[in-house]
Each structure stands twice: as structure tokens, then as C-alpha cells.
Design a protein around this motif. Sequence first.
Motif, short mmCIF file in Angstrom:
data_model
loop_
_atom_site.label_atom_id
_atom_site.label_comp_id
_atom_site.label_asym_id
_atom_site.label_seq_id
_atom_site.Cartn_x
_atom_site.Cartn_y
_atom_site.Cartn_z
N ARG A 139 0.90 2.32 16.46
CA ARG A 139 1.18 3.41 15.53
C ARG A 139 2.52 3.19 14.83
O ARG A 139 3.58 3.59 15.34
CB ARG A 139 1.22 4.75 16.28
N PRO A 140 2.48 2.57 13.65
CA PRO A 140 3.74 2.47 12.90
C PRO A 140 4.16 3.85 12.41
O PRO A 140 3.31 4.71 12.21
CB PRO A 140 3.38 1.56 11.71
N ASP A 141 5.47 4.07 12.26
CA ASP A 141 5.93 5.34 11.69
C ASP A 141 5.60 5.38 10.21
O ASP A 141 5.31 6.44 9.66
CB ASP A 141 7.44 5.51 11.86
N ALA A 142 5.70 4.23 9.59
CA ALA A 142 5.47 4.19 8.15
C ALA A 142 4.82 2.87 7.74
O ALA A 142 5.07 1.83 8.35
CB ALA A 142 6.79 4.35 7.40
N VAL A 143 4.00 2.97 6.73
CA VAL A 143 3.40 1.79 6.10
C VAL A 143 3.97 1.71 4.68
O VAL A 143 4.06 2.74 3.99
CB VAL A 143 1.86 1.90 6.05
N ILE A 144 4.39 0.52 4.28
CA ILE A 144 4.81 0.34 2.89
C ILE A 144 3.81 -0.61 2.25
O ILE A 144 3.62 -1.73 2.72
CB ILE A 144 6.25 -0.23 2.78
N LEU A 145 3.17 -0.14 1.20
CA LEU A 145 2.15 -0.95 0.53
C LEU A 145 2.75 -1.65 -0.67
O LEU A 145 3.27 -1.01 -1.59
CB LEU A 145 0.98 -0.07 0.09
N ASP A 146 2.69 -2.96 -0.64
CA ASP A 146 3.10 -3.78 -1.78
C ASP A 146 1.88 -3.83 -2.71
O ASP A 146 1.03 -4.70 -2.58
CB ASP A 146 3.48 -5.17 -1.27
N ALA A 147 1.78 -2.85 -3.59
CA ALA A 147 0.56 -2.71 -4.40
C ALA A 147 0.47 -3.86 -5.40
O ALA A 147 1.46 -4.25 -5.99
CB ALA A 147 0.55 -1.37 -5.13
N PRO A 148 -0.73 -4.42 -5.58
CA PRO A 148 -0.88 -5.53 -6.51
C PRO A 148 -0.62 -5.07 -7.95
O PRO A 148 -0.85 -3.90 -8.28
CB PRO A 148 -2.31 -5.98 -6.35
N ALA A 149 -0.15 -5.99 -8.77
CA ALA A 149 0.17 -5.64 -10.16
C ALA A 149 -1.08 -5.40 -10.98
O ALA A 149 -1.05 -4.67 -11.96
CB ALA A 149 1.02 -6.74 -10.79
#
Length: 297
Positions: A139-149
Amino acid sequence: MDVIRRLEELQLIVVTGKGGVGKSVVTAALGRLLATRGRKVLLLEVDPRENLHQLLNTPPSGGDIVKASPGLFLQHIEPRELIDDLVRERLKVKLLVNRVLASPVHRHFTEGAPGLKETAVFGRALRLVEGHGPPALRRPDAVILDAPATGHGVSWMAAPQLVADVVRSGPIGHMAGLISAFLGDRRRVGVVVVTTAEEMPVEESRELIGALRERLDRQPEAVIANALYPPFDDDVASDDETTALWRDRRAINVAQLERLDEVWAGPRAEVPLLPIDPGPALVGAVSRTLADQLRSA
Ligand SMILES: Nc1ncnc2c1ncn2[C@@H]1O[C@H](COP(=O)(O)OP(=O)(O)OP(=O)(O)O)[C@@H](O)[C@H]1O
Ligand SMILES: [Mg+2]
């Protein structure tokens, strides 16, 4: 307003912006920043070129969760594999699973159905923060999504609602509805827009900020103006080419930051163009700049 505090409260941060403006660097830097403040963070990368691991100096993820530093993890995912996983989960009979996965109808549907891949990616993020992750990171506290361009950040964020509207019943419709509600919850999900202070990226960022407002009724947590030339002192003679280039590029940066100001009065960070090769040193330096700038943004 302390933007870092706000970012710390989020379960999903979507980092978006035009191609090549520094989304991956900012994703890694934000991850590092939040991890050093005690959050357990997973960086999700969708781009098939897979480059976050280079920025953090880990082996390539190849689909697995890789630990980069205390509290900081990364994973590269293929949206279509997520969809195949769903089929495996739903259809427990192996023979049937293989048949569905191999069938042209399934391939055609998952490739062609608008919004399905995006929905699957956000669905993965939701499952992770709700504690259904693999043993490597339950269970990560947060996910950061590197959204595709490719495809606007807004069309990514709007995709689950689109799917929910089209597929009204059944497990996919239900799932898309849950994911859409998650994305719409501003206490849980935020957007960070990255741009360089150049004409085309700023144009696109202005549109992006407008579309976020109009279509999703939300605004970015912060806009990151990346890779800025250092301020130019007009007293410096600019008769050699390099100095003239610096003066001209900086003048463009200043003019474009003003255009950004016209549509965005909220938190903004300015990150200089750093003479550092892509890698942990660059990520560390950008992370420190963001810490400074966002605290006072
Ligand atoms: N502030 C900075 N100073 C110096 N170099 C930078 C900075 N930000 C990004 N870079 C470099 O610029 C290039 C593009 O950055 P990055 O890969 O993060 O962009 P991106 O938006 O993720 O690109 P893409 O859309 O192709 O995924 C990389 O080589 C990166 O190391
Ligand atoms: Mg990238």
C-alpha cells in the motif's frame, strides 16, 4: 499556501504536459521530495520508452516494482497487460482465459475502445493506494503518474467517466464508475502541469489549464515552469554569440511566463535549466528546487 503539504495529502498525482518538457524528471523529483518527507511513493510510468529508472539509477522495471531509495519505488506498466490481468482475474478457468486473450475480438476491443487503457492505468493506481498491491509494495501512500505526452492530460483524466458513460453495466462499467469518482475527488487526486517557458508548450499548457477547468472542474495543484534560462543582467555586454543566445532565450522565457500568468495565478515553481546529465543528481537538484519554490508558491 503550502503546496507541499497539499501534495502530501494526495493519493494520486498526475504529472502532465507537452512532450519533452521534463515530466519524467519532475515526476522523479516530486517522488523524491515526498519520499524524503516520509511518504511511501510509487512512480508509475506508462511510456514504452521506459526512462524513469535511468533518472533514478535502478534496473529497468520491466513491469515489476523496483525500489529506488527509502520510500521511493517505480513501476513501468503496459496498459494492455493490465487489461489482460483483469480478464485473468474475472475468468478463473485457464483455458477460457487463454482463449479470450488470444481472440481477435479481445485484441480489437482493448486496442480500440476509447479510454479503456487510461481507465486501466488509473484503476491500477486506485487498487494500489487501497492496499491491494503486490507483496513488494502492498500500500503506497501515494502514486505519481508520469502521464504520456500523447493525448492531452485532460483526456486521460476524463477517460474513466467516458467508459462509465458508454459501458453502463457489468463489471467494467462498475469499475469505471468507481475510478471516475476517485479521479473526481480533489482530496485524493491532484494534477501537476509541467511546461517549459517557450511558445508551444505554454500554448498547450494554457489550453490544458482551461480544459481542466471546463471539463473536469479542477485546477492544477501547481504549474512547474521547467528548464528556465538563468536571469540575464542587461548590463552584461552580449556581443558574443553564447551570451546573446542566453539573453534571447531568457527573454523568451520571461515573455512566456507572462503568458502563463494570464491564465494561471495559482502556485507556480520555476526550475532552472541545470547543467547536469539525466540521472539521480539532476533529480536531486530539481527536487530541492521544487521544495524551495513550492513552499513559498
Ligand atoms: N531542469 C532541467 N535541467 C536540465 N535538463 C533537464 C531539466 N528538465 C529536464 N531535463 C532534460 O530534458 C530532457 C527531457 O526531460 P524528460 O524526459 O523529463 O521530459 P518528458 O516531458 O518526460 O519527455 P517525454 O514527453 O518525451 O516523456 C531529458 O534529457 C532531461 O534530462
Ligand atoms: Mg517522459
